[in-house]
Design a protein around this motif. Sequence first.
Motif, PDB file in Angstrom:
ATOM      1  N   ARG A  64      38.630  -5.049 -24.027  1.00  0.00           N
ATOM      2  CA  ARG A  64      37.649  -5.405 -25.079  1.00  0.00           C
ATOM      3  C   ARG A  64      38.345  -5.896 -26.378  1.00  0.00           C
ATOM      4  NH1 ARG A  64      32.180  -7.601 -24.407  1.00  0.00           N
ATOM      5  NH2 ARG A  64      31.243  -7.176 -26.641  1.00  0.00           N
ATOM      6  N   GLY A  65      38.876  -4.695 -26.886  1.00  0.00           N
ATOM      7  CA  GLY A  65      39.725  -4.806 -28.259  1.00  0.00           C
ATOM      8  C   GLY A  65      40.580  -3.698 -28.463  1.00  0.00           C
ATOM      9  N   LEU A  66      41.494  -3.842 -29.129  1.00  0.00           N
ATOM     10  CA  LEU A  66      42.536  -2.676 -29.542  1.00  0.00           C
ATOM     11  C   LEU A  66      42.743  -2.676 -31.244  1.00  0.00           C
ATOM     12  CD1 LEU A  66      45.323  -4.041 -26.981  1.00  0.00           C
ATOM     13  CD2 LEU A  66      43.958  -1.778 -27.106  1.00  0.00           C
ATOM     14  N   ASN A  67      42.805  -1.633 -31.483  1.00  0.00           N
ATOM     15  CA  ASN A  67      43.531  -1.260 -32.638  1.00  0.00           C
ATOM     16  C   ASN A  67      45.080  -1.188 -32.622  1.00  0.00           C
ATOM     17  OD1 ASN A  67      40.699   1.027 -33.767  1.00  0.00           O
ATOM     18  ND2 ASN A  67      41.345  -0.959 -34.628  1.00  0.00           N
ATOM     19  N   VAL A  68      45.673  -1.537 -33.897  1.00  0.00           N
ATOM     20  CA  VAL A  68      47.179  -1.678 -33.658  1.00  0.00           C
ATOM     21  C   VAL A  68      47.652  -0.709 -35.023  1.00  0.00           C
ATOM     22  CG1 VAL A  68      49.082  -3.003 -33.958  1.00  0.00           C
ATOM     23  CG2 VAL A  68      47.205  -3.936 -32.902  1.00  0.00           C
ATOM     24  N   THR A  69      48.589   0.323 -34.749  1.00  0.00           N
ATOM     25  CA  THR A  69      49.093   0.945 -35.864  1.00  0.00           C
ATOM     26  C   THR A  69      50.477   0.915 -35.987  1.00  0.00           C
ATOM     27  OG1 THR A  69      48.860   3.182 -36.747  1.00  0.00           O
ATOM     28  CG2 THR A  69      49.108   3.160 -34.403  1.00  0.00           C
ATOM     29  N   VAL A  70      51.033   1.721 -36.648  1.00  0.00           N
ATOM     30  CA  VAL A  70      52.625   1.574 -36.851  1.00  0.00           C
ATOM     31  C   VAL A  70      53.478   1.962 -35.573  1.00  0.00           C
ATOM     32  CG1 VAL A  70      52.530   2.192 -39.351  1.00  0.00           C
ATOM     33  CG2 VAL A  70      52.734   4.235 -37.467  1.00  0.00           C
ATOM     34  N   PRO A  71      54.289   1.230 -35.314  1.00  0.00           N
ATOM     35  CA  PRO A  71      55.007   0.227 -36.138  1.00  0.00           C
ATOM     36  C   PRO A  71      54.786  -0.995 -35.753  1.00  0.00           C
ATOM     37  CG  PRO A  71      56.604   0.798 -34.229  1.00  0.00           C
ATOM     38  CD  PRO A  71      55.234   1.607 -33.963  1.00  0.00           C
ATOM     39  N   TYR A  72      53.610  -1.507 -35.271  1.00  0.00           N
ATOM     40  CA  TYR A  72      53.274  -2.846 -34.698  1.00  0.00           C
ATOM     41  C   TYR A  72      52.369  -3.777 -35.532  1.00  0.00           C
ATOM     42  CZ  TYR A  72      55.611  -0.534 -30.667  1.00  0.00           C
ATOM     43  OH  TYR A  72      56.501   0.300 -30.004  1.00  0.00           O
ATOM     44  N   LYS A  73      51.911  -3.466 -36.640  1.00  0.00           N
ATOM     45  CA  LYS A  73      50.978  -4.221 -37.307  1.00  0.00           C
ATOM     46  C   LYS A  73      51.429  -5.663 -37.548  1.00  0.00           C
ATOM     47  CE  LYS A  73      48.090  -0.406 -39.190  1.00  0.00           C
ATOM     48  NZ  LYS A  73      47.550  -0.099 -40.478  1.00  0.00           N
ATOM     49  N   SER A  74      52.765  -5.959 -37.907  1.00  0.00           N
ATOM     50  CA  SER A  74      53.261  -7.137 -38.124  1.00  0.00           C
ATOM     51  C   SER A  74      53.838  -7.899 -36.879  1.00  0.00           C
ATOM     52  CB  SER A  74      54.403  -7.141 -39.260  1.00  0.00           C
ATOM     53  OG  SER A  74      53.841  -6.541 -40.495  1.00  0.00           O
ATOM     54  N   ASP A  75      54.577  -6.797 -36.059  1.00  0.00           N
ATOM     55  CA  ASP A  75      55.208  -7.408 -34.725  1.00  0.00           C
ATOM     56  C   ASP A  75      54.203  -7.879 -33.696  1.00  0.00           C
ATOM     57  OD1 ASP A  75      57.488  -6.494 -36.020  1.00  0.00           O
ATOM     58  OD2 ASP A  75      57.716  -4.434 -34.561  1.00  0.00           O
ATOM     59  N   VAL A  76      52.979  -7.387 -33.933  1.00  0.00           N
ATOM     60  CA  VAL A  76      52.236  -8.055 -33.068  1.00  0.00           C
ATOM     61  C   VAL A  76      51.691  -9.462 -33.297  1.00  0.00           C
ATOM     62  CG1 VAL A  76      49.947  -7.396 -34.116  1.00  0.00           C
ATOM     63  CG2 VAL A  76      50.149  -7.208 -31.476  1.00  0.00           C
ATOM     64  N   ILE A  77      51.767 -10.099 -34.317  1.00  0.00           N
ATOM     65  CA  ILE A  77      51.109 -11.152 -34.717  1.00  0.00           C
ATOM     66  C   ILE A  77      51.674 -12.462 -33.706  1.00  0.00           C
ATOM     67  CG2 ILE A  77      51.117 -12.979 -36.431  1.00  0.00           C
ATOM     68  CD1 ILE A  77      51.068 -10.771 -38.652  1.00  0.00           C
ATOM     69  N   PRO A  78      52.828 -12.515 -33.475  1.00  0.00           N
ATOM     70  CA  PRO A  78      53.368 -13.611 -32.515  1.00  0.00           C
ATOM     71  C   PRO A  78      52.628 -13.779 -31.076  1.00  0.00           C
ATOM     72  CG  PRO A  78      55.413 -12.604 -33.537  1.00  0.00           C
ATOM     73  CD  PRO A  78      54.116 -11.861 -33.787  1.00  0.00           C
ATOM     74  N   TYR A  79      52.106 -12.766 -30.765  1.00  0.00           N
ATOM     75  CA  TYR A  79      51.558 -12.536 -29.351  1.00  0.00           C
ATOM     76  C   TYR A  79      49.893 -12.673 -29.448  1.00  0.00           C
ATOM     77  CZ  TYR A  79      55.964 -10.265 -28.925  1.00  0.00           C
ATOM     78  OH  TYR A  79      57.383  -9.947 -29.087  1.00  0.00           O
ATOM     79  N   LEU A  80      49.409 -13.229 -30.474  1.00  0.00           N
ATOM     80  CA  LEU A  80      48.126 -13.436 -30.878  1.00  0.00           C
ATOM     81  C   LEU A  80      47.677 -14.947 -30.631  1.00  0.00           C
ATOM     82  CD1 LEU A  80      47.292 -10.766 -33.492  1.00  0.00           C
ATOM     83  CD2 LEU A  80      47.378 -10.452 -31.324  1.00  0.00           C
ATOM     84  N   LYS A  81      46.483 -15.271 -30.223  1.00  0.00           N
ATOM     85  CA  LYS A  81      46.150 -16.423 -30.298  1.00  0.00           C
ATOM     86  C   LYS A  81      45.418 -17.255 -31.521  1.00  0.00           C
ATOM     87  CE  LYS A  81      47.157 -16.913 -25.856  1.00  0.00           C
ATOM     88  NZ  LYS A  81      48.195 -18.067 -25.243  1.00  0.00           N
ATOM     89  N   TYR A  82      45.166 -16.194 -32.429  1.00  0.00           N
ATOM     90  CA  TYR A  82      44.640 -16.541 -33.799  1.00  0.00           C
ATOM     91  C   TYR A  82      44.649 -15.498 -34.631  1.00  0.00           C
ATOM     92  CZ  TYR A  82      40.781 -17.193 -36.860  1.00  0.00           C
ATOM     93  OH  TYR A  82      40.174 -17.377 -38.376  1.00  0.00           O
ATOM     94  N   VAL A  83      44.841 -15.746 -35.765  1.00  0.00           N
ATOM     95  CA  VAL A  83      45.177 -14.498 -36.866  1.00  0.00           C
ATOM     96  C   VAL A  83      44.136 -15.072 -37.990  1.00  0.00           C
ATOM     97  CG1 VAL A  83      46.564 -13.460 -38.430  1.00  0.00           C
ATOM     98  CG2 VAL A  83      47.314 -13.998 -36.145  1.00  0.00           C
ATOM     99  N   ASP A  84      43.332 -14.126 -38.305  1.00  0.00           N
ATOM    100  CA  ASP A  84      42.364 -14.229 -39.526  1.00  0.00           C
ATOM    101  C   ASP A  84      43.218 -14.538 -40.816  1.00  0.00           C
ATOM    102  OD1 ASP A  84      39.574 -13.787 -40.868  1.00  0.00           O
ATOM    103  OD2 ASP A  84      40.854 -12.570 -41.873  1.00  0.00           O
ATOM    104  N   PRO A  85      42.642 -15.340 -41.624  1.00  0.00           N
ATOM    105  CA  PRO A  85      43.478 -15.822 -42.885  1.00  0.00           C
ATOM    106  C   PRO A  85      43.968 -14.609 -43.648  1.00  0.00           C
ATOM    107  CG  PRO A  85      41.558 -17.325 -42.412  1.00  0.00           C
ATOM    108  CD  PRO A  85      41.478 -16.385 -41.322  1.00  0.00           C
ATOM    109  N   MET A  86      42.975 -13.722 -43.919  1.00  0.00           N
ATOM    110  CA  MET A  86      43.431 -12.528 -44.659  1.00  0.00           C
ATOM    111  C   MET A  86      44.376 -11.661 -44.123  1.00  0.00           C
ATOM    112  SD  MET A  86      40.745  -9.568 -46.193  1.00  0.00           S
ATOM    113  CE  MET A  86      39.406 -10.651 -46.906  1.00  0.00           C
ATOM    114  N   ALA A  87      44.517 -11.592 -42.894  1.00  0.00           N
ATOM    115  CA  ALA A  87      45.304 -10.908 -42.148  1.00  0.00           C
ATOM    116  C   ALA A  87      46.842 -11.381 -42.245  1.00  0.00           C
ATOM    117  CB  ALA A  87      44.948 -10.571 -40.642  1.00  0.00           C
ATOM    118  N   GLU A  88      46.738 -12.781 -42.088  1.00  0.00           N
ATOM    119  CA  GLU A  88      47.890 -13.620 -42.283  1.00  0.00           C
ATOM    120  C   GLU A  88      48.388 -13.761 -43.726  1.00  0.00           C
ATOM    121  OE1 GLU A  88      49.340 -17.784 -40.411  1.00  0.00           O
ATOM    122  OE2 GLU A  88      47.101 -17.749 -41.071  1.00  0.00           O
TER     123      GLU A  88
END
Length: 463
Positions: A64-88
């Motif tokens: 259903r959902g995942l939290n992401v912690t170090v060291p992947y908080k930035s590395d995970v972005i390319p594998y997402l379908k959408y990124v919230d503007p604030m997170a971006e």
Amino acid sequence: MANYTDGNTLVCGIIGNPVRHTMSPLIHNTLAQQTDTNLVYVPFEVPEDGLKAAVKGAFELGIRGLNVTVPYKSDVIPYLKYVDPMAEAVGAVNTLVRDEALKGYRGYNTDMTGLFRAMQEEGIELEGETVVILGAGGVARPTAHLCVNKGASKVYILNRTFEKAVEIAEDVGDERVIPMDIADYKKVVESEKRYFVVQCTSVGLFPDVNSAVIEDKEFYKYAYAALDVVYRPLETKFLKLAKEAGAKTFSGLKMLLYQGVDAYELWNADRNVKITKEQADEIYKSLMLEVNGARNIILEGFMGSGKTTVSKLLADRLELELMDTDEAIEEAEGRIISDIFKTDGEEAFRQMETDLLETIVGEHWRDMVISLGGGLPLREENRKLLEKAGKVIYLKATPETVYERVKGDTTRPLLQTEDPLARIKELLSDRSEKYDAAAELVIDTDGKTPEEIVDEIINGLGI
């Protein structure tokens, strides 16, 4: 109600490396219980080269959902379908929300929203205020973005490496953000007479508990509020200095709590789940106990030391469940302890105590005040179990004080003797060393009211 699993159980979790010591399962599994949601939350340790496969696999498995912690908080972005503007904007995602239409995950940064929610719960508003951020690491960047986004008038970023502070200022891209060498902090003191300080360095983190990135008391004089993202220990030297100067203080544990709450609400948005302050406060209490190594608060001591009275007051004060091990055994056996001694003998009773401790540790019972029978800590195996079960506090009393408190009690098998005081002295002499060995905190109870003892326990535990 305990978490349950069946074919309809929703699964959420956290990915990172390492994640074995995360406190997020405590937050989310408690939220699931509070909201009567058929959901479980587990940690997934993802190897360095396995992030892409982990995100894809999680979706295929229906997570259903995942939290992401170090060291992947930035590395995970390319594998997402959408990124919230604030997170971006901050280049970091810590929460993934399943999206069936997109056939993948949406990414959010609840570190930022959770930080703001924690501030609001403490009565702190950012609009029109001056904020001083100490440090220019991973937490400082989203904090600077948040402060500007919420209308702060000025945001100072003080860091030992000036260039890193400049990088964050340029990243935010707003003239209100002022980078500065931390050695020049007195310029802030001279020009600003009121500010909110956010400590974003690792200084003060256990075991370096006697340090603060700025130790000059003059700096704290103008701080009306202070937040330390460090929460081990709960009260760092930075927070102590701020509190002594009269500032409102809170630890990063509140930020951890509310980033989890915000993530949980995102995962359950289809049910319009909203977590109340009362529910959040209940979890915060559990987190404080966890950080302090006090999953349970355990009172030991000789008969008449005040365990029964103090444990009731302490449980009421902290709104925790109360357990008396003697009463628990009597209830399980359906007979009183004196009868167990007469029928089965003392050794059988001592084994019942060990069995109860093994259940507490093995089944991870928590958030309780536990009052121990006087002889329970005598076994070495019991002392080892107590260390795993929580924080042990020895309520100490002199033989004379004990005698005055129990001299009329005929229900205590060990005192059925012609000279009870001599027997108390003998038993205390035998037991005191073992009580000391089991305890992390010793409190002399002679001449103190139960209320004073409770205050001393709470202060001693730092909660």
